[in-house]
Design a protein around this motif. Sequence first.
Motif, PDB file in Angstrom:
ATOM      1  N   TYR A  94       0.348 -18.262  27.794  1.00 21.24           N
ATOM      2  CA  TYR A  94       1.544 -17.907  27.030  1.00 21.24           C
ATOM      3  C   TYR A  94       2.550 -19.054  27.069  1.00 21.24           C
ATOM      4  O   TYR A  94       2.716 -19.701  28.101  1.00 21.24           O
ATOM      5  N   PRO A  95       3.231 -19.298  25.938  1.00 24.87           N
ATOM      6  CA  PRO A  95       4.190 -20.409  25.887  1.00 24.87           C
ATOM      7  C   PRO A  95       5.256 -20.335  26.985  1.00 24.87           C
ATOM      8  O   PRO A  95       5.658 -21.360  27.527  1.00 24.87           O
ATOM      9  N   ARG A  96       5.707 -19.131  27.328  1.00 27.35           N
ATOM     10  CA  ARG A  96       6.749 -18.985  28.354  1.00 27.35           C
ATOM     11  C   ARG A  96       6.160 -18.662  29.729  1.00 27.35           C
ATOM     12  O   ARG A  96       6.907 -18.415  30.669  1.00 27.35           O
ATOM     13  N   GLY A  97       4.842 -18.626  29.842  1.00 27.93           N
ATOM     14  CA  GLY A  97       4.211 -18.344  31.125  1.00 27.93           C
ATOM     15  C   GLY A  97       3.905 -16.879  31.340  1.00 27.93           C
ATOM     16  O   GLY A  97       3.348 -16.502  32.368  1.00 27.93           O
ATOM     17  N   TYR A  98       4.264 -16.039  30.377  1.00 29.09           N
ATOM     18  CA  TYR A  98       3.998 -14.602  30.455  1.00 29.09           C
ATOM     19  C   TYR A  98       4.064 -14.017  29.053  1.00 29.09           C
ATOM     20  O   TYR A  98       4.629 -14.614  28.132  1.00 29.09           O
ATOM     21  N   ASP A  99       3.481 -12.845  28.884  1.00 32.08           N
ATOM     22  CA  ASP A  99       3.479 -12.138  27.608  1.00 32.08           C
ATOM     23  C   ASP A  99       4.837 -11.459  27.439  1.00 32.08           C
ATOM     24  O   ASP A  99       5.152 -10.499  28.147  1.00 32.08           O
ATOM     25  N   GLU A 100       5.631 -11.959  26.513  1.00 33.26           N
ATOM     26  CA  GLU A 100       6.973 -11.410  26.312  1.00 33.26           C
ATOM     27  C   GLU A 100       6.934  -9.954  25.852  1.00 33.26           C
ATOM     28  O   GLU A 100       7.826  -9.175  26.182  1.00 33.26           O
ATOM     29  N   ALA A 101       5.905  -9.585  25.104  1.00 35.57           N
ATOM     30  CA  ALA A 101       5.792  -8.207  24.612  1.00 35.57           C
ATOM     31  C   ALA A 101       5.400  -7.244  25.734  1.00 35.57           C
ATOM     32  O   ALA A 101       5.748  -6.059  25.695  1.00 35.57           O
ATOM     33  N   ASP A 102       4.667  -7.746  26.728  1.00 39.36           N
ATOM     34  CA  ASP A 102       4.245  -6.917  27.856  1.00 39.36           C
ATOM     35  C   ASP A 102       4.161  -7.791  29.099  1.00 39.36           C
ATOM     36  O   ASP A 102       3.112  -8.375  29.390  1.00 39.36           O
ATOM     37  N   PRO A 103       5.261  -7.895  29.854  1.00 35.44           N
ATOM     38  CA  PRO A 103       5.280  -8.779  31.018  1.00 35.44           C
ATOM     39  C   PRO A 103       4.533  -8.227  32.241  1.00 35.44           C
ATOM     40  O   PRO A 103       4.580  -8.829  33.303  1.00 35.44           O
ATOM     41  N   THR A 104       3.831  -7.112  32.065  1.00 33.78           N
ATOM     42  CA  THR A 104       3.079  -6.537  33.173  1.00 33.78           C
ATOM     43  C   THR A 104       1.931  -7.457  33.562  1.00 33.78           C
ATOM     44  O   THR A 104       1.164  -7.912  32.713  1.00 33.78           O
TER      45      THR A 104
END
Length: 158
Positions: A94-104
Amino acid sequence: MDIPTDLKHKPVIVAEGYDRIDGRSAYDSDAKGLSLGLAQWNDRGRVDISAKVWRHTGEKWSRQSEELPLHRVLDLAILVCRSMRYLREEGYRYPRGYDEADPTIDRIGLQGDAMTLSVCTDNDHIDGDLRLLQDALARDGELLGERIRVLSALLQDM
């Protein structure tokens, strides 16, 4: 320096001299020992076991010494291991290091429910802080890896 036995936490198994191997603070740490013993919060007729990090200021035993129930020690180990695996094997996608839609990150079943691990998106500085965490884990990779290999081997033997 011997861990005190006259305080509320009653050590049963100890690792003295911990300051010599305390990660990046080795040989310059106020954490002088670890112990498993009888918890300081025990009520009459009830005995709980706890783990304790014994800290010493150079003059006296510190009030900042930490005592944790054993299940929390193990829960922290689960959190550390799963987080490291996520950052190494999944977050980079992920571009930010995590899934922004589901940060789980994961739901780990425990005691009929689950411990949910997720990236803390309530943190206003999460992008920078996540990078700092990744950098620190990378910098301490050898230190942490050694301990995880030892833990893994012990778990395999059990």
